[in-house]
Design a protein around this motif. Structure first.
Motif, PDB file in Angstrom:
ATOM      1  N   ASN A 203     -17.093   7.773  -8.069  1.00 35.94           N
ATOM      2  CA  ASN A 203     -17.092   7.243  -6.698  1.00 35.94           C
ATOM      3  C   ASN A 203     -15.821   6.476  -6.373  1.00 35.94           C
ATOM      4  OD1 ASN A 203     -19.706   8.075  -5.710  1.00 35.94           O
ATOM      5  ND2 ASN A 203     -20.527   6.726  -7.317  1.00 35.94           N
ATOM      6  N   THR A 204     -14.863   6.512  -7.271  1.00 36.50           N
ATOM      7  CA  THR A 204     -13.578   5.852  -6.987  1.00 36.50           C
ATOM      8  C   THR A 204     -12.492   6.929  -6.974  1.00 36.50           C
ATOM      9  OG1 THR A 204     -13.100   5.473  -9.338  1.00 36.50           O
ATOM     10  CG2 THR A 204     -14.303   3.733  -8.151  1.00 36.50           C
ATOM     11  N   ILE A 205     -11.446   6.633  -6.217  1.00 30.44           N
ATOM     12  CA  ILE A 205     -10.370   7.624  -6.048  1.00 30.44           C
ATOM     13  C   ILE A 205      -9.014   6.948  -6.186  1.00 30.44           C
ATOM     14  CG2 ILE A 205     -11.793   9.096  -4.567  1.00 30.44           C
ATOM     15  CD1 ILE A 205     -10.380   7.999  -2.141  1.00 30.44           C
ATOM     16  N   LEU A 206      -7.978   7.732  -6.412  1.00 31.07           N
ATOM     17  CA  LEU A 206      -6.631   7.181  -6.539  1.00 31.07           C
ATOM     18  C   LEU A 206      -6.150   6.675  -5.185  1.00 31.07           C
ATOM     19  CD1 LEU A 206      -4.840   9.981  -8.625  1.00 31.07           C
ATOM     20  CD2 LEU A 206      -6.161   8.022  -9.484  1.00 31.07           C
ATOM     21  N   ALA A 207      -5.533   5.505  -5.199  1.00 31.61           N
ATOM     22  CA  ALA A 207      -4.872   5.005  -3.995  1.00 31.61           C
ATOM     23  C   ALA A 207      -3.425   5.488  -4.009  1.00 31.61           C
ATOM     24  CB  ALA A 207      -4.918   3.476  -3.970  1.00 31.61           C
ATOM     25  N   CYS A 208      -2.779   5.375  -2.853  1.00 29.74           N
ATOM     26  CA  CYS A 208      -1.390   5.802  -2.752  1.00 29.74           C
ATOM     27  C   CYS A 208      -0.646   4.842  -1.833  1.00 29.74           C
ATOM     28  CB  CYS A 208      -1.308   7.211  -2.197  1.00 29.74           C
ATOM     29  SG  CYS A 208       0.368   7.842  -2.089  1.00 29.74           S
ATOM     30  N   VAL A 209       0.301   4.104  -2.379  1.00 28.04           N
ATOM     31  CA  VAL A 209       1.055   3.122  -1.610  1.00 28.04           C
ATOM     32  C   VAL A 209       2.113   3.865  -0.794  1.00 28.04           C
ATOM     33  CG1 VAL A 209       2.479   1.065  -1.786  1.00 28.04           C
ATOM     34  CG2 VAL A 209       0.770   1.536  -3.529  1.00 28.04           C
ATOM     35  N   LYS A 210       2.034   3.736   0.527  1.00 24.05           N
ATOM     36  CA  LYS A 210       3.005   4.455   1.346  1.00 24.05           C
ATOM     37  C   LYS A 210       3.415   3.590   2.515  1.00 24.05           C
ATOM     38  CE  LYS A 210      -0.141   7.013   4.404  1.00 24.05           C
ATOM     39  NZ  LYS A 210      -0.745   8.309   4.729  1.00 24.05           N
ATOM     40  N   HIS A 211       4.558   3.949   3.139  1.00 20.98           N
ATOM     41  CA  HIS A 211       5.507   4.972   2.719  1.00 20.98           C
ATOM     42  C   HIS A 211       6.706   4.240   2.158  1.00 20.98           C
ATOM     43  CE1 HIS A 211       3.040   6.535   6.048  1.00 20.98           C
ATOM     44  NE2 HIS A 211       3.178   7.721   5.513  1.00 20.98           N
ATOM     45  N   PHE A 212       6.965   4.495   0.911  1.00 24.63           N
ATOM     46  CA  PHE A 212       7.974   3.699   0.215  1.00 24.63           C
ATOM     47  C   PHE A 212       9.368   4.248   0.489  1.00 24.63           C
ATOM     48  CE2 PHE A 212       8.459   0.237  -2.586  1.00 24.63           C
ATOM     49  CZ  PHE A 212       9.491   0.482  -3.465  1.00 24.63           C
ATOM     50  N   ALA A 213      10.316   3.604   1.274  1.00 20.56           N
ATOM     51  CA  ALA A 213       9.968   2.267   1.692  1.00 20.56           C
ATOM     52  C   ALA A 213      10.611   1.956   3.040  1.00 20.56           C
ATOM     53  CB  ALA A 213      10.471   1.264   0.674  1.00 20.56           C
ATOM     54  N   ALA A 214      10.050   0.903   3.692  1.00 22.59           N
ATOM     55  CA  ALA A 214      10.586   0.372   4.952  1.00 22.59           C
ATOM     56  C   ALA A 214      10.523   1.361   6.111  1.00 22.59           C
ATOM     57  CB  ALA A 214      12.016  -0.128   4.792  1.00 22.59           C
ATOM     58  N   TYR A 215       9.572   2.291   5.992  1.00 23.88           N
ATOM     59  CA  TYR A 215       9.419   3.335   7.024  1.00 23.88           C
ATOM     60  C   TYR A 215       9.067   2.721   8.376  1.00 23.88           C
ATOM     61  CZ  TYR A 215       7.049   7.617   8.902  1.00 23.88           C
ATOM     62  OH  TYR A 215       6.611   8.691   9.651  1.00 23.88           O
ATOM     63  N   GLY A 216       8.527   1.492   8.357  1.00 26.51           N
ATOM     64  CA  GLY A 216       8.067   0.861   9.596  1.00 26.51           C
ATOM     65  C   GLY A 216       9.180   0.276  10.444  1.00 26.51           C
ATOM     66  N   ALA A 217      10.430   0.494  10.023  1.00 22.28           N
ATOM     67  CA  ALA A 217      11.541  -0.097  10.788  1.00 22.28           C
ATOM     68  C   ALA A 217      12.508   0.967  11.305  1.00 22.28           C
ATOM     69  CB  ALA A 217      12.281  -1.090   9.904  1.00 22.28           C
ATOM     70  N   PRO A 218      11.996   2.073  11.858  1.00 21.87           N
ATOM     71  CA  PRO A 218      12.903   3.100  12.363  1.00 21.87           C
ATOM     72  C   PRO A 218      13.618   2.585  13.610  1.00 21.87           C
ATOM     73  CG  PRO A 218      10.681   3.598  13.075  1.00 21.87           C
ATOM     74  CD  PRO A 218      10.598   2.389  12.189  1.00 21.87           C
ATOM     75  N   GLN A 219      14.867   2.941  13.712  1.00 23.12           N
ATOM     76  CA  GLN A 219      15.639   2.517  14.881  1.00 23.12           C
ATOM     77  C   GLN A 219      14.923   2.952  16.161  1.00 23.12           C
ATOM     78  OE1 GLN A 219      19.670   3.906  14.489  1.00 23.12           O
ATOM     79  NE2 GLN A 219      20.125   2.447  12.866  1.00 23.12           N
ATOM     80  N   ALA A 220      14.842   2.005  17.133  1.00 25.82           N
ATOM     81  CA  ALA A 220      14.284   2.306  18.454  1.00 25.82           C
ATOM     82  C   ALA A 220      12.815   2.715  18.387  1.00 25.82           C
ATOM     83  CB  ALA A 220      15.084   3.393  19.150  1.00 25.82           C
ATOM     84  N   GLY A 221      12.178   2.459  17.258  1.00 22.49           N
ATOM     85  CA  GLY A 221      10.750   2.779  17.156  1.00 22.49           C
ATOM     86  C   GLY A 221      10.476   4.265  17.165  1.00 22.49           C
ATOM     87  N   ARG A 222      11.544   5.036  16.887  1.00 20.79           N
ATOM     88  CA  ARG A 222      11.380   6.498  16.972  1.00 20.79           C
ATOM     89  C   ARG A 222      11.044   7.043  15.592  1.00 20.79           C
ATOM     90  NH1 ARG A 222      16.660   9.047  18.608  1.00 20.79           N
ATOM     91  NH2 ARG A 222      16.635  10.290  16.713  1.00 20.79           N
ATOM     92  N   ASP A 223       9.923   7.693  15.448  1.00 15.82           N
ATOM     93  CA  ASP A 223       9.442   8.105  14.135  1.00 15.82           C
ATOM     94  C   ASP A 223      10.495   8.925  13.405  1.00 15.82           C
ATOM     95  OD1 ASP A 223       6.162   9.300  13.013  1.00 15.82           O
ATOM     96  OD2 ASP A 223       7.740   8.157  12.044  1.00 15.82           O
ATOM     97  N   TYR A 224      10.546   8.766  12.093  1.00 19.14           N
ATOM     98  CA  TYR A 224      11.466   9.482  11.183  1.00 19.14           C
ATOM     99  C   TYR A 224      12.918   9.055  11.375  1.00 19.14           C
ATOM    100  CZ  TYR A 224       7.450  12.657  11.792  1.00 19.14           C
ATOM    101  OH  TYR A 224       6.192  13.184  11.929  1.00 19.14           O
ATOM    102  N   HIS A 225      13.182   8.078  12.259  1.00 14.74           N
ATOM    103  CA  HIS A 225      14.573   7.696  12.544  1.00 14.74           C
ATOM    104  C   HIS A 225      15.138   6.848  11.399  1.00 14.74           C
ATOM    105  CE1 HIS A 225      18.084   7.278  14.856  1.00 14.74           C
ATOM    106  NE2 HIS A 225      17.584   6.992  16.046  1.00 14.74           N
ATOM    107  N   THR A 226      16.424   6.622  11.485  1.00 11.42           N
ATOM    108  CA  THR A 226      17.137   5.877  10.449  1.00 11.42           C
ATOM    109  C   THR A 226      16.584   4.477  10.271  1.00 11.42           C
ATOM    110  OG1 THR A 226      19.119   7.089  11.053  1.00 11.42           O
ATOM    111  CG2 THR A 226      19.442   5.032   9.838  1.00 11.42           C
ATOM    112  N   VAL A 227      16.515   4.060   9.027  1.00 11.94           N
ATOM    113  CA  VAL A 227      16.171   2.674   8.721  1.00 11.94           C
ATOM    114  C   VAL A 227      17.405   2.048   8.096  1.00 11.94           C
ATOM    115  CG1 VAL A 227      14.846   1.178   7.172  1.00 11.94           C
ATOM    116  CG2 VAL A 227      13.694   3.011   8.423  1.00 11.94           C
TER     117      VAL A 227
END
Ligand code: GLC
Length: 743
Positions: A203-227
């Motif tokens: 009843n337990t499963i592997l966790a996965c820490v994502k997205h390594f790393a700093a994916y939450g800071a893309p320029q202009a809030g545009r997904d996949y953009h440069t960090v």
């Protein structure tokens, strides 16, 4: 000894012996089994364990790459894992191909995006983080794991640990907001929820820490953009949740799409080897994000898939998700000595070790079967979802119209009022929408069908012929209007960046029309991100953020608006006054010219000409149906030595007439440090339930680690000096204390 007690003794002896005998393998025993297996494997088969593919009918969560025959790859030992397989029956079918039709019969590992629930959908992560209830959050992860495991899934691509301060980015909905300290606590709780204490527990499963790393800071809030940020900023503000999840024992890590210091994460040796493995001591395995190996060609750091595969291998990235660069070029790279077989062995060893830990070699069908029939949508777990949803809702405005008296005739209006699907948010691949209770159904159950008139009024982005007129007519016959506004699922999550965070105009037109008839209006904001609600608050008597509240959205909403539950949600991400302020967050740096006061007219300070610096609603903010007063903040240890903790206490009283919960928050400022420090940082919180009139003393311990940061000497350390602290209701808390750390 009597027969019965002899029988009991013998039984107990047997149990203890067999328990001991089947006690879990130690890592030493696991790696022995792995090494014995690897001795039988060809190079191609070892590389095959490093390849993850999609199954037929898999949920597709990225651009489709080249067509690969998954079943054939499995038979040839060229696939170690599948993602997105939606049915337990399909899991079993693929597993049997691996077991019975491949040379060595190595079991497959099945992964899925179980982000905020599996079948039962809990509030989207930004929503549930607003509960500040770590225990509740862990419980939801535990339930999600049980449901997932019952459907054959042994690995979730969660928790998403990306700090973000930009509401233009759609994936803020998947994270825990802007704060490193809270984000770290939540990440840790989710890892514990998913993995429990024993990975071999079915009843337990592997966790996965994502997205390594700093994916939450893309320029202009545009997904996949440069960090692009300094390592210092990364370490102080973005690293803590990843680190907490890894310290909690997360089994896997996922690379992010973005580049970091000009090198895509998937091929970034500093991130994946120096930091993740060497400094943080991560010992599990790393998986790429969807196609992110091959995307290093698009990034322009690899001329072709072979070069991209080399970059990922060299970064010690174990498993390649979806693009086939590993199985296409791995052997060639080894034969050309561009990648050593030792590296392949190292990467393969961790993947196999994890499969052993899960018990997949003992019983490859331990996950799945028909367990899902009894394990999913369990009534007690639906109640957990209901509680999580109501704890997540944040009351931002209320002139007293809420809680409803119960005698009112309610006009429930808007595009989300009776919509099941739009309650799920992003990442809802396994939800059964018909199991979701709508706002309308929840309110009808609570207030009676005769007391509710429902009108859709408009769609999220377009008008309905006569919709406004019908809504106005219904409102005229009601005592109160509950108007659902906001954004649909499609505006949450991946590839969902926006350049406006305002509610769509068609919905505002509906609000304007309703406001003209003078009935009280409660806006129910359905969203996965902070929004600019300036227009809404001008026309409404109350504003309640419901988020995408999940399977139990309806009952949870009814609990809150009826007053059966006193709302206690607190924002974990700042709501700006307007988008022009973004990025805006409470823990900004002071600058050399800080505004001396919000209403200062002085020119030469860090400010805008026509707009305040302050947000509309700050981090930690949220209203209740009662009030809470703070007093008597005491720094119990006003002077400490380096390495000692500081102890603080504060009194909080429920000064209103209703029982309620308050999130007592503690903020800290390092007054003088070797590098610039934020104006304040969250360093403690406690969610307390207080009866009307009840007063409680809440104590906090501020540890040397809480005071530490990445200093000018390039180390995570505490420095001596004075510190100010504040305790209170949100990040604007004013009750102040000070202490000194002596050298
Ligand atoms: C997606 C997402 C990631 C997800 C993966 C598998 O592109 O970025 O969060 O876990 O692919 O679906």
């Amino acid at each position: 000894m009597k027969t019965i007690s002899k029988l009991l003794f013998v039984t107990m002896l047997y149990v203890s012996l067999t328990t001991t005998v089947v006690a879990h393998d130690t890592d030493k025993q696991i790696y022995k089994k792995v090494d014995d297996l690897m001795k039988k494997m060809t190079l191609q088969e070892k590389i095959g364990q490093l390849q993850q593919l999609t199954g037929r009918n898999s949920e597709i969560t990225g651009p489709s790459g080249e067509k690969i025959n998954t079943e054939e790859s499995i038979r040839r030992g060229l696939c170690g894992s599948l993602l997105g397989v939606k049915k337990a029956e399909d899991v079993a079918r693929y597993q049997n191909i691996a077991l019975n039709e491949s040379r060595l019969g190595i079991p497959l590992l099945f992964g899925y995006d179980i982000i905020h629930g599996c079948r039962i959908i809990f509030p989207e992560n930004l929503g549930i983080s607003s509960s500040w209830d770590i225990t509740a959050i862990e419980k939801t992860a535990q339930i999600a794991a049980r449901e997932a495991a019952s459907m054959g899934i042994a690995w979730t691509f969660s928790p998403m640990c990306d700090i973000s301060t930009d509401p233009r980015w759609g994936r803020v909905s998947e994270g825990s907001g802007e704060d490193p300290y809270l984000g770290a606590k939540i990440a840790e709780a989710m890892v514990h929820g998913y993995q429990g204490k024993d990975l071999s527990d079915p009843n337990t499963i592997l966790a996965c820490v994502k997205h390594f790393a700093a994916y939450g800071a893309p320029q202009a809030g545009r997904d996949y953009h440069t960090v692009d940020m300094s390592r210092r900023m990364f370490r102080d503000r973005y690293l803590p949740p990843y680190r907490a999840a890894i310290n909690a024992g997360a089994a896997t890590v996922m690379t992010s799409f973005n580049d970091f210091e000009g090198v895509p994460a998937t091929g970034n040796k500093w991130l994946m080897r120096d930091l993740l493995r060497d400094e943080l001591g991560f010992t599990g395995f790393i998986v790429t994000d969807w196609g992110s190996t091959d995307e290093m060609c698009a990034h322009g750091v690899a001329a072709n898939g072979k070069e991209a595969a080399k970059l990922a291998f060299d970064a010690y990235v174990n498993m390649n998700m979806v693009d086939a660069d590993y199985i296409k070029y791995g052997e060639e790279l080894v034969h050309e000595k561009q990648v050593s077989e030792k590296t392949i062995d190292l990467l393969c060893r961790e993947v196999l070790a994890m499969k052993f830990r899960l018990g997949l070699f003992d019983n490859p069908h331990r996950y799945g079967g028909d367990r899902y029939k009894s394990e999913t949508y369990r009534p007690e777990n639906l109640e957990v979802a209901r509680e999580a949803a109501r704890k997540s809702m944040v009351l931002l405005e209320n002139n007293g119209i809420l809680p409803l008296k119960g005698s009112e005739h309610i006009a429930l209006i808007g595009p989300y009022a009776a919509n099941r699907k739009e309650m799920s948010g992003a990442w809802r691949g396994l939800v059964e929408h018909h199991r979701t209770t709508t706002f309308l159904e929840g309110l009808q159950t609570r207030f009676g069908k005769d007391n509710i008139t429902y009108v859709e009024g408009c769609k999220p982005f377009k008008a309905i012929e006569g919709g406004i007129a019908e809504a106005v007519a219904a409102a005229k016959k009601s005592d109160v209007v509950l108007l659902t506004m906001g954004l649909p699922n499609s505006c949450s999550g991946e590839a969902a960046s926006l350049t406006s965070i305002e509610v769509p105009q068609v919905q505002r037109d509906l609000l304007t029309a309703l406001d003209s008839i003078g009935k009280p209006i409660v806006v129910l904001l359905v969203t996965g991100r902070p929004m600019d609600v300036g227009f809404e608050v001008k026309h409404a008597d109350a504003l309640l953020v419901t988020w995408h509240a999940g399977t139990m959205a309806g009952p949870a909403l009814a609990d809150v608006v009826s007053g059966d539950f006193n709302p206690a949600g607190r924002l974990t991400m700042t709501f700006p006054l307007e988008l022009g302020q973004v990025p805006i967050h409470y823990n900004m740096k002071r600058t050399g010219r800080p505004m001396l006061s919000p209403d200062s007219k002085a020119k030469y300070f860090s400010r805008y000409i026509f707009t305040p610096n302050e947000p509309r609603y700050p981090f930690g903010y949220g209203l209740s149906y009662t009030t809470f007063d703070y007093s008597d903040l005491k720094v119990l240890t006003p002077e400490v030595a380096m390495g000692e903790s500081v102890h603080v206490s504060v009194k909080v009283r429920n000064s209103g007439k209703r029982d309620g919960a308050e999130v007592v928050q503690l903020y800290l400022r390092d007054d003088i440090a070797s590098t610039t420090r934020p104006v304040r940082e969250l360093k403690g919180f406690e969610r307390v339930e207080l009866r009307a009139g009840e007063e409680r003393t809440v104590e906090f311990e501020i540890t040397p680690e809480d005071m530490s940061f990445w200093t000018i000497n390039e180390e995570f350390a505490q420095e001596p000096g004075t510190f100010h602290l504040w305790a209170g209701h949100d990040s604007n808390a004013t009750l102040e204390g000070v202490f000194t750390v002596k050298r």
